[in-house]
Design a protein around this motif. Structure first.
Motif, PDB file in Angstrom:
ATOM      1  N   GLY A 369     149.407 119.611  93.921  1.00  0.00           N
ATOM      2  CA  GLY A 369     149.373 119.240  92.514  1.00  0.00           C
ATOM      3  C   GLY A 369     150.747 119.220  91.876  1.00  0.00           C
ATOM      4  N   GLY A 370     151.575 120.216  92.193  1.00  0.00           N
ATOM      5  CA  GLY A 370     152.918 120.260  91.625  1.00  0.00           C
ATOM      6  C   GLY A 370     153.762 119.070  92.054  1.00  0.00           C
ATOM      7  N   LEU A 371     153.700 118.723  93.334  1.00  0.00           N
ATOM      8  CA  LEU A 371     154.471 117.589  93.833  1.00  0.00           C
ATOM      9  C   LEU A 371     153.981 116.272  93.243  1.00  0.00           C
ATOM     10  N   LEU A 372     152.654 116.105  93.176  1.00  0.00           N
ATOM     11  CA  LEU A 372     152.101 114.876  92.618  1.00  0.00           C
ATOM     12  C   LEU A 372     152.483 114.722  91.146  1.00  0.00           C
ATOM     13  N   GLY A 377     153.306 111.842  87.689  1.00  0.00           N
ATOM     14  CA  GLY A 377     152.729 112.089  86.386  1.00  0.00           C
ATOM     15  C   GLY A 377     151.622 113.128  86.413  1.00  0.00           C
ATOM     16  N   VAL A 378     151.281 113.643  85.239  1.00  0.00           N
ATOM     17  CA  VAL A 378     150.390 114.797  85.139  1.00  0.00           C
ATOM     18  C   VAL A 378     148.938 114.464  85.487  1.00  0.00           C
ATOM     19  N   THR A 379     148.555 113.184  85.478  1.00  0.00           N
ATOM     20  CA  THR A 379     147.177 112.841  85.846  1.00  0.00           C
ATOM     21  C   THR A 379     146.999 112.649  87.350  1.00  0.00           C
ATOM     22  N   ALA A 380     148.101 112.512  88.091  1.00  0.00           N
ATOM     23  CA  ALA A 380     147.994 112.274  89.534  1.00  0.00           C
ATOM     24  C   ALA A 380     147.207 113.372  90.259  1.00  0.00           C
ATOM     25  N   PRO A 381     147.406 114.666  89.927  1.00  0.00           N
ATOM     26  CA  PRO A 381     146.605 115.691  90.598  1.00  0.00           C
ATOM     27  C   PRO A 381     145.102 115.546  90.352  1.00  0.00           C
TER      28      PRO A 381
END
Length: 413
Positions: A369-372, A377-381
């Motif tokens: 999640g941190g890498l994504l 962007g914050v929605t990628a995770p």
């Protein structure tokens, strides 16, 4: 007052259970305060998504690193002393963190270290505490006992605690951590009143700790229901951990919520948990455990999709509410299944295997999640969580039928 007490903690559950319940509820208030204040403190020191996710990872890493040893020690040593000792360590770390914040000597690296130490202490305490109810409550009453413990967790940890923590943080960054230290101390004083029976291990037994750990793994492998629970929680916590590790950024950047608004996210989730509390008995009398798990995991998958799509708090809040209901039902079911099935002398080790599954998934997910979030962007995770949950659900769908046999007699240790 006596009637209220009998309703909350029926007499048949016993006096030791009442002390455990009181201690748990008081401590959970402090933990709920930290639930909002911790991420806010991290966010006050850095705006890098990777470091924010790293903070979540460091709190989830101790069970993965030390969980199996904690389980073996729980089955070897006095469980009451373990809970008391590590809580004293937790209080000391909280006091030092409070002092560093109050004197403006705090830094992101100091915060990360404190979160790791607190998470390690909580892991040892939680593993030992999770074995106590089967020692003091009849097997047939474990469901109601767990429901009472979880009800306190929802109401004071997730419902009342986070808004208080956010408000205290807004008043002064040191206040929430000082308050948490005090509440943990009060909870510990209540816990010292508990009298526990022996937990089944022969005091003369001399085995290597690696042998004890392997015995716990072998038992889980042979028991279909518990094995399925561990597998399911591990896979779904990868996706959950990816999304929730950046929740503070999602709430503030994507939904446009402030510090108090972020605390309300957890509060709304807890209100959903209260619905799960009120309907749990009715639900389990009418729906099989396997079907409950299937429906819950479908809901969790759709939660990630909805949060990935929306930018509106008015849409997101009902989604968090639904997730809270699912989380309570899932957590209460899995805990009761495990406690009923596992022999008393193996509760610590089997619980630690489950704990490694829980937090192993969270650690892997937090890193992803941190890498994504950092690069996409914050929605990628949340998109990852939706896609991953859907794939995992297809893969384990048939295995969930094993939960239907969860009430079978314990497998010999």
């Amino acid at each position: 007052m006596s009637r209220i007490l009998d309703t909350v903690a029926p007499r048949r559950l016993g006096v030791p259970f009442r002390w455990v319940l009181a201690s748990s509820w008081v401590s959970q208030v402090g933990d709920g305060i930290a639930l909002a204040a911790g991420p806010l403190l991290v966010a006050s020191q850095t705006d890098e998504a990777f470091l924010v996710a790293l903070a979540a990872l460091l709190q989830w890493a101790p069970p993965l690193l030390f969980g199996l040893y904690a389980g073996a020690l729980t089955d070897r040593l006095d469980r009451k002393l373990i809970v008391a000792g590590v809580n004293l360590v937790r209080i000391a770390v909280l006091m030092l963190l409070t002092l560093s914040v109050a004197t403006d000597m705090v830094s992101i690296w100091l915060v990360l270290l404190a979160l790791f130490l607190i998470g390690t202490a909580e892991m040892f305490a939680d593993n030992a505490a999770s074995t106590l109810l089967p020692m003091i409550v009849h097997r047939d009453d474990l469901a109601i006992a767990n429901a009472r413990i979880t009800t306190g967790f929802i109401t004071v940890n997730q419902l009342a605690g986070p808004p208080v923590g956010a408000a205290l943080f807004a008043a002064g960054m040191a206040w929430p951590f000082a308050t948490q230290a005090l509440l943990v101390l009060v909870g510990l004083s209540l816990f010292t009143q508990v009298r526990l029976p022996p937990h089944g291990r022969d005091p003369a037994a001399r085995t290597h700790i690696r042998h004890d750990i392997a015995e716990g793994f072998r038992w889980v492998r042979r028991h279909a229901a518990v094995r399925t629970l561990v597998l399911t929680i591990f896979t779904f916590n990868i996706t959950f951990g990816a999304a929730w590790s950046v929740l503070v950024l999602y709430a503030t950047e994507r939904l446009g919520l402030g510090a108090v608004g972020f605390g309300l996210v957890t509060t709304v989730t807890a209100v959903g948990g209260l619905l799960g509390t009120l309907t749990y008995g009715w639900l389990t009398r009418r729906v099989s455990l396997g079907d409950i798990m299937r429906v819950g995991l479908v809901l969790e998958t759709l939660v990630h999709l909805a949060l990935a799509l929306t930018t509106s708090p008015w849409v997101a809040m009902p989604v968090f509410f639904v997730f809270g209901t699912h989380a309570f039902v899932w957590g209460t079911t899995s805990t009761t299944v495990r406690q009923r099935a596992v022999p008393l002398e193996l509760q610590g080790r089997v619980g630690s295997v489950n704990l490694v599954g829980v937090f192993g998934g969270l650690v892997v997910g937090a890193g992803i999640g941190g890498l994504l979030a950092q690069h996409h962007g914050v929605t990628a995770p949340f998109w990852f969580a939706f896609a991953g949950s859907a794939v995992f659900l297809v893969l384990i769908w048939r295995q969930l039928t094993h939960i239907a046999h969860a009430d079978e007699a314990p497998v010999p240790g």
